[in-house]
Write a protein that holds these residues in place. Sequence first.
Motif, PDB file in Angstrom:
ATOM      1  N   GLU A 109       0.819  -1.056   0.017  1.00  0.00           N
ATOM      2  CA  GLU A 109      -0.116  -0.045  -0.218  1.00  0.00           C
ATOM      3  C   GLU A 109       0.738   1.184   0.002  1.00  0.00           C
ATOM      4  N   LYS A 110       2.006   1.367   0.761  1.00  0.00           N
ATOM      5  CA  LYS A 110       2.911   2.484   0.697  1.00  0.00           C
ATOM      6  C   LYS A 110       3.426   2.640  -0.706  1.00  0.00           C
ATOM      7  N   ILE A 111       3.780   1.655  -1.301  1.00  0.00           N
ATOM      8  CA  ILE A 111       4.275   1.860  -2.738  1.00  0.00           C
ATOM      9  C   ILE A 111       3.260   2.399  -3.756  1.00  0.00           C
ATOM     10  N   LEU A 112       2.203   1.813  -3.452  1.00  0.00           N
ATOM     11  CA  LEU A 112       0.814   2.107  -4.367  1.00  0.00           C
ATOM     12  C   LEU A 112       0.619   3.830  -4.152  1.00  0.00           C
ATOM     13  N   LYS A 113       0.516   4.019  -2.822  1.00  0.00           N
ATOM     14  CA  LYS A 113       0.140   5.613  -2.612  1.00  0.00           C
ATOM     15  C   LYS A 113       1.238   6.583  -3.146  1.00  0.00           C
ATOM     16  N   VAL A 114       2.331   6.119  -3.030  1.00  0.00           N
ATOM     17  CA  VAL A 114       3.426   6.914  -3.794  1.00  0.00           C
ATOM     18  C   VAL A 114       3.278   7.173  -5.315  1.00  0.00           C
ATOM     19  N   LEU A 115       2.988   5.899  -5.865  1.00  0.00           N
ATOM     20  CA  LEU A 115       3.068   5.967  -7.185  1.00  0.00           C
ATOM     21  C   LEU A 115       1.460   6.768  -7.490  1.00  0.00           C
ATOM     22  N   HIS A 116       0.524   6.684  -6.702  1.00  0.00           N
ATOM     23  CA  HIS A 116      -0.861   7.366  -7.219  1.00  0.00           C
ATOM     24  C   HIS A 116      -0.480   8.906  -6.993  1.00  0.00           C
ATOM     25  N   ARG A 117       0.221   9.257  -6.208  1.00  0.00           N
ATOM     26  CA  ARG A 117       0.658  10.844  -6.194  1.00  0.00           C
ATOM     27  C   ARG A 117       1.261  11.211  -7.355  1.00  0.00           C
ATOM     28  N   SER A 118       1.704  10.331  -8.380  1.00  0.00           N
ATOM     29  CA  SER A 118       2.382  10.835  -9.478  1.00  0.00           C
ATOM     30  C   SER A 118       1.272  11.098 -10.620  1.00  0.00           C
ATOM     31  N   GLY A 119       0.148  10.706 -10.444  1.00  0.00           N
ATOM     32  CA  GLY A 119      -1.153  10.635 -11.245  1.00  0.00           C
ATOM     33  C   GLY A 119      -1.972   9.517 -11.364  1.00  0.00           C
ATOM     34  N   PRO A 120      -3.256   9.899 -11.446  1.00  0.00           N
ATOM     35  CA  PRO A 120      -4.294   8.721 -11.340  1.00  0.00           C
ATOM     36  C   PRO A 120      -3.995   7.813 -12.406  1.00  0.00           C
ATOM     37  N   ASN A 121      -4.021   6.584 -11.993  1.00  0.00           N
ATOM     38  CA  ASN A 121      -3.927   5.118 -12.860  1.00  0.00           C
ATOM     39  C   ASN A 121      -4.925   4.117 -12.503  1.00  0.00           C
ATOM     40  N   PRO A 122      -5.869   3.877 -13.264  1.00  0.00           N
ATOM     41  CA  PRO A 122      -6.761   2.659 -12.875  1.00  0.00           C
ATOM     42  C   PRO A 122      -6.205   1.576 -12.413  1.00  0.00           C
ATOM     43  N   GLY A 123      -5.204   1.111 -12.678  1.00  0.00           N
ATOM     44  CA  GLY A 123      -4.333  -0.208 -12.305  1.00  0.00           C
ATOM     45  C   GLY A 123      -3.874   0.167 -10.889  1.00  0.00           C
ATOM     46  N   ILE A 124      -3.475   1.360 -10.681  1.00  0.00           N
ATOM     47  CA  ILE A 124      -2.798   1.514  -9.252  1.00  0.00           C
ATOM     48  C   ILE A 124      -4.335   1.809  -8.313  1.00  0.00           C
ATOM     49  N   ILE A 125      -5.182   2.325  -8.639  1.00  0.00           N
ATOM     50  CA  ILE A 125      -6.358   2.518  -7.987  1.00  0.00           C
ATOM     51  C   ILE A 125      -7.078   0.986  -7.562  1.00  0.00           C
ATOM     52  N   LEU A 144     -13.138   3.690  -3.572  1.00  0.00           N
ATOM     53  CA  LEU A 144     -11.934   3.834  -4.586  1.00  0.00           C
ATOM     54  C   LEU A 144     -12.518   3.504  -5.890  1.00  0.00           C
ATOM     55  N   LEU A 145     -13.316   2.261  -6.211  1.00  0.00           N
ATOM     56  CA  LEU A 145     -13.680   1.734  -7.237  1.00  0.00           C
ATOM     57  C   LEU A 145     -15.070   2.384  -8.011  1.00  0.00           C
ATOM     58  N   LEU A 146     -15.843   3.061  -7.114  1.00  0.00           N
ATOM     59  CA  LEU A 146     -16.922   3.525  -7.583  1.00  0.00           C
ATOM     60  C   LEU A 146     -16.882   4.539  -8.699  1.00  0.00           C
ATOM     61  N   PRO A 147     -15.755   5.589  -8.528  1.00  0.00           N
ATOM     62  CA  PRO A 147     -15.452   6.520  -9.794  1.00  0.00           C
ATOM     63  C   PRO A 147     -15.049   5.701 -10.965  1.00  0.00           C
ATOM     64  N   LEU A 148     -14.608   4.719 -11.117  1.00  0.00           N
ATOM     65  CA  LEU A 148     -14.242   4.038 -12.088  1.00  0.00           C
ATOM     66  C   LEU A 148     -15.233   3.390 -12.821  1.00  0.00           C
ATOM     67  N   GLY A 153     -11.500   1.871 -17.397  1.00  0.00           N
ATOM     68  CA  GLY A 153     -10.300   1.540 -16.278  1.00  0.00           C
ATOM     69  C   GLY A 153     -11.000   0.505 -15.278  1.00  0.00           C
ATOM     70  N   LEU A 154     -12.280   0.184 -15.330  1.00  0.00           N
ATOM     71  CA  LEU A 154     -12.692  -0.835 -14.286  1.00  0.00           C
ATOM     72  C   LEU A 154     -12.846  -2.092 -15.066  1.00  0.00           C
TER      73      LEU A 154
END
Length: 408
Positions: A109-125, A144-148, A153-154
């Motif tokens: 989760e820590k890694i994914l949150k860092v990646l997510h801060r670089s820009g929205p990506n459906p795979g990371i979400i 997290l999933l409802l906006p997709l 991306g879903l």
Amino acid sequence: MMSTLVIEASHNFILLNISDYLQGKLMQTQSSAFVESPMQLQRVEMYLASDPGNRDLLAAAVDLNLESGSPEKARTYVDAALSLYPDDPFFHHRHSNVLIAEGKLDDAEKILKVLHRSGPNPGIIYNLAYISFLKKKYAESADLLLPLLGTPGLSPMGLMTLLRALHHIGDLKKAIGIVEANIDVDTASAELLSAASLLYLDDGQLERAKEMGVVAKAKGPDSLESLVVDGNVSLGLGDAAAAESQFNAALKINPADGRSRVGLGVISMIRHDLPAATVQLEQAAASMPSHVGTLLALGWCKIFSGDIDAAELIYEKAVSLDRNFGESHGGLAVVAAKKGNRELAEEYIRRAQRLDRAGLSARYAQMILSGVVNDPVKFREQAGKLLSARTGPLGGTLGELIQKFARS
């Protein structure tokens, strides 16, 4: 030339959602990609021996090892890739997949949150939502999933995770609305249809659950959800032997499945095996602590076992979870009636009947207060009328239990 044998975009797009790996392993499903991956992996590893720094080959080796159920080998390759390419976000994403497969959810989760801060990506979400789901943070997973929803991306797996998350938090109406708006029965996978079938079952739409379950079974092997639906349908039809077999098959897929434990607990009660029923229902309640229906079944088991104090605590918890469910108040009415507290029992009966005029437990409490339960002839007559007016999702099984254990 070697890397052209791997899918060209293998490094730029995550080939494998981590839940595809986990679901493939836990549910023992077989897709064509899963069958082909050992041969692909053998070729990839052969080429890597000659070209150990090839990005695409390393990426494919991580993905294919996860897909093949070998997270320890995937770990070897992702560590090698990160030592060579420490700033590569795609390898960091793959690292999170490996960590999830290893059960190290917080690190992933820590890694994914860092990646997510670089820009929205459906795979990371999606992977963040899946981690929330695994941590039993179902509302967070759904948010997290409802906006997709409704976007490319879903993925189907993402849609299934969303439905399961909504199911866990009890938002059946929203989940069923999503099913009806987003699932084409003709093209949907067996797993997705099975998840939808279980939603309909818990919403009391037994025929719709059966219909969708039949289509799911025609498309693929039995899934956890399809077996749970089949077990409940069999139990509702009075075929306890078939239901027992189906619930046990579901537990082979997921030994912690609470609904299957509930089904087995009810079957044990039907068979007058209250010690076994207690164990099964307590296990179910431990895995689904907020599921009111499970608590009510356990409460009945405690009443039939003569443990009235334990039943009272269980029904009080059920009321604390949902004050608008009549059967919980009716259970407290039964407890009060069993303890001889007429005034309190009548108060609970009034509450229960305001919420559900046809509730079984409130009516049973009235029978205790009136002394009918001590007269087998009158009791069977009144219980028969009660059941003819109200059959529950298990086809009146609870009423049969009341008759069998009336004098306990």
